[in-house]
Design a protein around this motif. Structure first.
Motif, PDB file in Angstrom:
ATOM      1  N   ILE A  49     -15.101 -23.887   7.459  1.00 43.87           N
ATOM      2  CA  ILE A  49     -15.365 -24.639   5.992  1.00 43.87           C
ATOM      3  C   ILE A  49     -15.404 -23.488   4.868  1.00 43.87           C
ATOM      4  CG2 ILE A  49     -17.275 -25.583   4.635  1.00 43.87           C
ATOM      5  CD1 ILE A  49     -17.924 -27.380   6.902  1.00 43.87           C
ATOM      6  N   ASP A  50     -15.745 -22.358   5.234  1.00 44.53           N
ATOM      7  CA  ASP A  50     -15.803 -21.105   4.300  1.00 44.53           C
ATOM      8  C   ASP A  50     -14.597 -20.641   3.924  1.00 44.53           C
ATOM      9  OD1 ASP A  50     -18.500 -21.110   4.339  1.00 44.53           O
ATOM     10  OD2 ASP A  50     -19.092 -19.514   5.778  1.00 44.53           O
ATOM     11  N   SER A  51     -13.721 -20.920   4.968  1.00 43.11           N
ATOM     12  CA  SER A  51     -12.334 -20.485   4.525  1.00 43.11           C
ATOM     13  C   SER A  51     -11.535 -21.376   3.796  1.00 43.11           C
ATOM     14  CB  SER A  51     -11.401 -20.345   5.815  1.00 43.11           C
ATOM     15  OG  SER A  51     -10.987 -21.712   6.530  1.00 43.11           O
ATOM     16  N   LEU A  52     -12.013 -22.583   3.204  1.00 41.03           N
ATOM     17  CA  LEU A  52     -11.352 -23.554   2.411  1.00 41.03           C
ATOM     18  C   LEU A  52     -11.902 -23.396   1.124  1.00 41.03           C
ATOM     19  CD1 LEU A  52     -12.038 -26.635   4.681  1.00 41.03           C
ATOM     20  CD2 LEU A  52     -10.034 -25.412   4.529  1.00 41.03           C
ATOM     21  N   GLU A  53     -10.759 -23.422  -0.019  1.00 43.52           N
ATOM     22  CA  GLU A  53     -11.006 -23.560  -1.321  1.00 43.52           C
ATOM     23  C   GLU A  53     -12.198 -24.312  -1.795  1.00 43.52           C
ATOM     24  OE1 GLU A  53      -8.623 -23.664  -5.369  1.00 43.52           O
ATOM     25  OE2 GLU A  53      -7.494 -23.895  -3.569  1.00 43.52           O
ATOM     26  N   ILE A  54     -12.276 -25.646  -1.495  1.00 46.38           N
ATOM     27  CA  ILE A  54     -13.239 -26.549  -2.056  1.00 46.38           C
ATOM     28  C   ILE A  54     -14.375 -26.866  -0.846  1.00 46.38           C
ATOM     29  CG2 ILE A  54     -12.225 -27.405  -3.862  1.00 46.38           C
ATOM     30  CD1 ILE A  54     -11.427 -29.816  -2.363  1.00 46.38           C
ATOM     31  N   LYS A  55     -14.370 -25.912   0.212  1.00 41.87           N
ATOM     32  CA  LYS A  55     -15.432 -26.030   1.273  1.00 41.87           C
ATOM     33  C   LYS A  55     -15.429 -27.587   1.810  1.00 41.87           C
ATOM     34  CE  LYS A  55     -16.226 -22.003  -0.015  1.00 41.87           C
ATOM     35  NZ  LYS A  55     -15.310 -20.845   0.663  1.00 41.87           N
ATOM     36  N   ASP A  56     -16.646 -28.008   1.915  1.00 38.73           N
ATOM     37  CA  ASP A  56     -16.687 -29.242   2.702  1.00 38.73           C
ATOM     38  C   ASP A  56     -16.082 -30.497   1.761  1.00 38.73           C
ATOM     39  OD1 ASP A  56     -18.857 -29.399   1.014  1.00 38.73           O
ATOM     40  OD2 ASP A  56     -20.424 -30.017   2.624  1.00 38.73           O
ATOM     41  N   LEU A  57     -15.787 -30.327   0.654  1.00 33.00           N
ATOM     42  CA  LEU A  57     -15.182 -31.377   0.055  1.00 33.00           C
ATOM     43  C   LEU A  57     -13.627 -31.425   0.335  1.00 33.00           C
ATOM     44  CD1 LEU A  57     -16.854 -31.094  -3.470  1.00 33.00           C
ATOM     45  CD2 LEU A  57     -17.417 -32.487  -1.693  1.00 33.00           C
ATOM     46  N   THR A  58     -13.098 -30.877   1.134  1.00 35.53           N
ATOM     47  CA  THR A  58     -11.782 -30.746   1.566  1.00 35.53           C
ATOM     48  C   THR A  58     -11.561 -32.133   2.282  1.00 35.53           C
ATOM     49  OG1 THR A  58     -11.710 -28.427   1.625  1.00 35.53           O
ATOM     50  CG2 THR A  58      -9.861 -29.576   2.839  1.00 35.53           C
ATOM     51  N   LYS A  59     -10.344 -32.717   1.837  1.00 31.90           N
ATOM     52  CA  LYS A  59     -10.175 -33.961   2.766  1.00 31.90           C
ATOM     53  C   LYS A  59      -9.407 -33.762   4.016  1.00 31.90           C
ATOM     54  CE  LYS A  59      -9.724 -37.407  -0.858  1.00 31.90           C
ATOM     55  NZ  LYS A  59      -8.982 -38.664  -1.173  1.00 31.90           N
ATOM     56  N   VAL A  60      -9.641 -34.640   5.001  1.00 36.14           N
ATOM     57  CA  VAL A  60      -9.339 -34.309   6.412  1.00 36.14           C
ATOM     58  C   VAL A  60      -7.990 -35.019   6.610  1.00 36.14           C
ATOM     59  CG1 VAL A  60     -11.498 -34.051   7.400  1.00 36.14           C
ATOM     60  CG2 VAL A  60     -10.433 -36.424   7.574  1.00 36.14           C
ATOM     61  N   PHE A 112     -29.719 -28.856   5.284  1.00 35.33           N
ATOM     62  CA  PHE A 112     -29.736 -29.564   6.502  1.00 35.33           C
ATOM     63  C   PHE A 112     -28.062 -29.392   6.934  1.00 35.33           C
ATOM     64  CE2 PHE A 112     -29.590 -33.569   9.199  1.00 35.33           C
ATOM     65  CZ  PHE A 112     -30.022 -32.807  10.342  1.00 35.33           C
ATOM     66  N   LEU A 113     -27.271 -29.855   5.932  1.00 31.11           N
ATOM     67  CA  LEU A 113     -25.657 -29.923   6.120  1.00 31.11           C
ATOM     68  C   LEU A 113     -25.306 -28.482   6.775  1.00 31.11           C
ATOM     69  CD1 LEU A 113     -24.093 -32.241   3.545  1.00 31.11           C
ATOM     70  CD2 LEU A 113     -23.750 -32.322   5.967  1.00 31.11           C
ATOM     71  N   SER A 114     -25.761 -27.475   5.858  1.00 35.88           N
ATOM     72  CA  SER A 114     -25.406 -25.877   6.280  1.00 35.88           C
ATOM     73  C   SER A 114     -25.736 -25.598   7.585  1.00 35.88           C
ATOM     74  CB  SER A 114     -25.967 -25.060   5.237  1.00 35.88           C
ATOM     75  OG  SER A 114     -25.527 -23.759   5.620  1.00 35.88           O
ATOM     76  N   GLU A 115     -26.969 -26.088   8.144  1.00 36.45           N
ATOM     77  CA  GLU A 115     -27.442 -25.933   9.440  1.00 36.45           C
ATOM     78  C   GLU A 115     -26.451 -26.432  10.597  1.00 36.45           C
ATOM     79  OE1 GLU A 115     -31.352 -26.852   9.835  1.00 36.45           O
ATOM     80  OE2 GLU A 115     -32.099 -25.380   8.176  1.00 36.45           O
ATOM     81  N   ILE A 116     -26.207 -27.672  10.145  1.00 37.76           N
ATOM     82  CA  ILE A 116     -25.083 -28.507  10.909  1.00 37.76           C
ATOM     83  C   ILE A 116     -23.742 -27.914  11.477  1.00 37.76           C
ATOM     84  CG2 ILE A 116     -23.930 -30.795  11.246  1.00 37.76           C
ATOM     85  CD1 ILE A 116     -26.780 -32.052  10.179  1.00 37.76           C
ATOM     86  N   TYR A 117     -23.484 -27.578  10.096  1.00 39.47           N
ATOM     87  CA  TYR A 117     -21.917 -26.871   9.975  1.00 39.47           C
ATOM     88  C   TYR A 117     -21.881 -25.668  11.065  1.00 39.47           C
ATOM     89  CZ  TYR A 117     -20.758 -29.835   6.226  1.00 39.47           C
ATOM     90  OH  TYR A 117     -20.526 -30.746   5.268  1.00 39.47           O
ATOM     91  N   PHE A 118     -23.050 -24.728  11.011  1.00 36.33           N
ATOM     92  CA  PHE A 118     -23.165 -23.689  11.778  1.00 36.33           C
ATOM     93  C   PHE A 118     -23.320 -24.128  13.212  1.00 36.33           C
ATOM     94  CE2 PHE A 118     -25.801 -20.614  13.847  1.00 36.33           C
ATOM     95  CZ  PHE A 118     -25.078 -19.494  13.725  1.00 36.33           C
ATOM     96  N   GLN A 119     -24.287 -25.021  13.489  1.00 35.31           N
ATOM     97  CA  GLN A 119     -24.587 -25.376  14.868  1.00 35.31           C
ATOM     98  C   GLN A 119     -23.254 -25.978  15.613  1.00 35.31           C
ATOM     99  OE1 GLN A 119     -27.788 -28.032  14.293  1.00 35.31           O
ATOM    100  NE2 GLN A 119     -29.156 -26.505  14.713  1.00 35.31           N
ATOM    101  N   SER A 120     -22.433 -26.825  14.664  1.00 36.05           N
ATOM    102  CA  SER A 120     -21.336 -27.407  15.275  1.00 36.05           C
ATOM    103  C   SER A 120     -20.043 -26.568  15.310  1.00 36.05           C
ATOM    104  CB  SER A 120     -21.168 -28.774  14.691  1.00 36.05           C
ATOM    105  OG  SER A 120     -20.695 -28.290  13.353  1.00 36.05           O
ATOM    106  N   GLY A 121     -20.106 -25.431  14.575  1.00 33.57           N
ATOM    107  CA  GLY A 121     -18.933 -24.417  14.791  1.00 33.57           C
ATOM    108  C   GLY A 121     -18.073 -24.619  13.762  1.00 33.57           C
ATOM    109  N   LEU A 122     -18.634 -25.412  12.692  1.00 35.72           N
ATOM    110  CA  LEU A 122     -17.687 -25.591  11.586  1.00 35.72           C
ATOM    111  C   LEU A 122     -17.744 -24.687  10.361  1.00 35.72           C
ATOM    112  CD1 LEU A 122     -18.036 -29.364  11.151  1.00 35.72           C
ATOM    113  CD2 LEU A 122     -15.872 -28.169  11.442  1.00 35.72           C
ATOM    114  N   SER A 123     -18.768 -23.673  10.460  1.00 33.70           N
ATOM    115  CA  SER A 123     -19.103 -22.781   9.283  1.00 33.70           C
ATOM    116  C   SER A 123     -17.795 -22.035   8.628  1.00 33.70           C
ATOM    117  CB  SER A 123     -20.105 -21.976   9.498  1.00 33.70           C
ATOM    118  OG  SER A 123     -21.441 -22.907   9.506  1.00 33.70           O
TER     119      SER A 123
END
Length: 200
Positions: A112-123, A98-109
């Protein structure tokens, strides 16, 4: 909304599902007041807001569960992208698909894919490790994670360059199915992406 402030007067609007509705107007015209009325923060002194012919304030909790508010600068915790989308929900409850779908829909994919630790990266504190456009996408992803049926988007494209702005607005077109998206802005250019509009 009280005896001293008459901002919205005889405002009538029918809003249908599967649409993006632009709300435009000059500063002080009542755009944010309308958001506050729709979200139940302010109670109108007269008139009604009907949801499928039901007066919403009779069941405010049920209504607020269905809406998501995304501001010009959404609140960001000094935590990971995932935590900011799921608002700190226990990791045991995450649905990765579900999270993966949301990232795609919101334009975050791609981001996130470009980050070393993906969606665990701190903002970072107040999101200072990511761009304004990514903060807006996280805000939209948060609304999707909530499974909100009504998005109240308040000046979300302000202070973004045209390229980022257009990409975010194009993403919204793909998100309107089975939803209502209210896009509040002083910028009349947003109307190009809207199915309907109201000027305050």
């Amino acid at each position: 909304y009280d005896s001293r402030h008459k901002i919205l007067n005889n405002f009538n609007k029918n809003i249908k599902k599967n649409t993006i509705v632009g709300i435009t107007g000059n500063s002080g015209a009542g755009k944010t007041t309308l958001i506050h009325v729709l979200s139940g923060i302010l109670k109108p002194t007269s008139g009604e807001i009907l949801i499928n012919n039901n007066y919403k304030l009779q069941d405010l909790q049920n209504w607020t569960d269905k809406i998501a508010y995304v501001s010009q600068k959404p609140f960001m915790m000094d935590s990971s992208i995932r935590d900011n989308v799921c608002l700190g929900e226990n990791e045991d409850f995450y649905n990765k698909r579900f999270l993966s779908e949301i990232y795609f829909q919101s334009g975050l994919s791609d981001f996130i894919d470009s980050l070393e630790i993906k969606d665990l990266t701190k903002v970072g504190e107040e999101g200072n490790f990511v761009s304004g456009g990514q903060i807006q996408r996280i805000g939209i992803a948060r609304a999707l994670y909530k499974k909100a049926q009504v998005f109240l988007l308040d000046e979300i494209t302000s202070n973004l360059d045209d390229g980022i702005k257009n990409k975010i607005l194009e993403n919204l077109i793909n998100l309107k199915k089975d939803r209502i998206i209210l896009l509040i802005s002083h910028d009349k250019k947003i109307l190009y992406y809207c199915d309907d509009y109201a000027k305050l």
